[in-house]
Design a protein around this motif. Sequence first.
Motif: not given
Length: 285
Positions: A242-252
Amino acid sequence: METKLKTCSALLVLLFCCLSGVQVQEDSNNHSSSAPVAMDSVGGRLVEDQIERPGTETEMGDPAAGPDIWTEFATLRDKVTEMKLDLRWMENRVTAAESRGEELQKQNDAQNVELEATYLKLQDLEHRLIVSESQVDNLKEELATSKVAFSASLLASGNGNMGTVSGDFTVIYENVFTNIGNHYSPYTGYFTAPKKGMYFFRFTCYFVYEPEFHAVHISRLFLNDNPIVVTGDSFDHLKDREDSGSNGVVLQLEVGDVVSIKVNGYVWDDKYHRTTFSGFLLFPM
């Protein structure tokens, strides 16, 4: 004032009549003094004729005949003097009243100018108030449309893996926590931008290894058809299941732009809501 002036005029006419009477009386006396006189035969002295002149006692001011003309004249003169004083006093009052009236007129003119300036200021303030109210309405409308936020997890109930090994598929997050503005669709998995602005997005994926799955799982955030950011996991041995991954971003984003999550592999979810997708509008542009 007009009544006193009329009274004064009447008294002046009366005074003129009395003076005329006095002049007539003096002329009569002068005429009487030229009556014939007789010569005293003894001393050679001229003596006045003893012929009686009618009306002499009345003209000399007999008390029984009526008031003395000079007393009436003195009384009339005093009244005229008094009226002259009254007239002068009234003229002074009229002059003072006229001066006061001019001063009041100047004050009234100054107040009219001030009122005109105040009226113009009020008009300007009314115009500014209307503009401000319009701006407030626009801000309220903009604020209402600026309230954009959503958050959802993969499964509404149960647990399990979802995905495919044959290529990318769009993840549909069925369990909606928040959807202010209803711009996220739990039927397609798409978020559609309602207005131009800066947006923040974050996604988390939970990976559970199954023997029938391949060892690499990749999740990507797409703007329309373009991949933007990626997270994933690969299994090196059976101990790391088991593993988890995440990411985020600000977009126009522009109005109508679509943001979604696509997975190549499988993602897991259960009652703990391990696989999520969230986003919100930072500010409009």
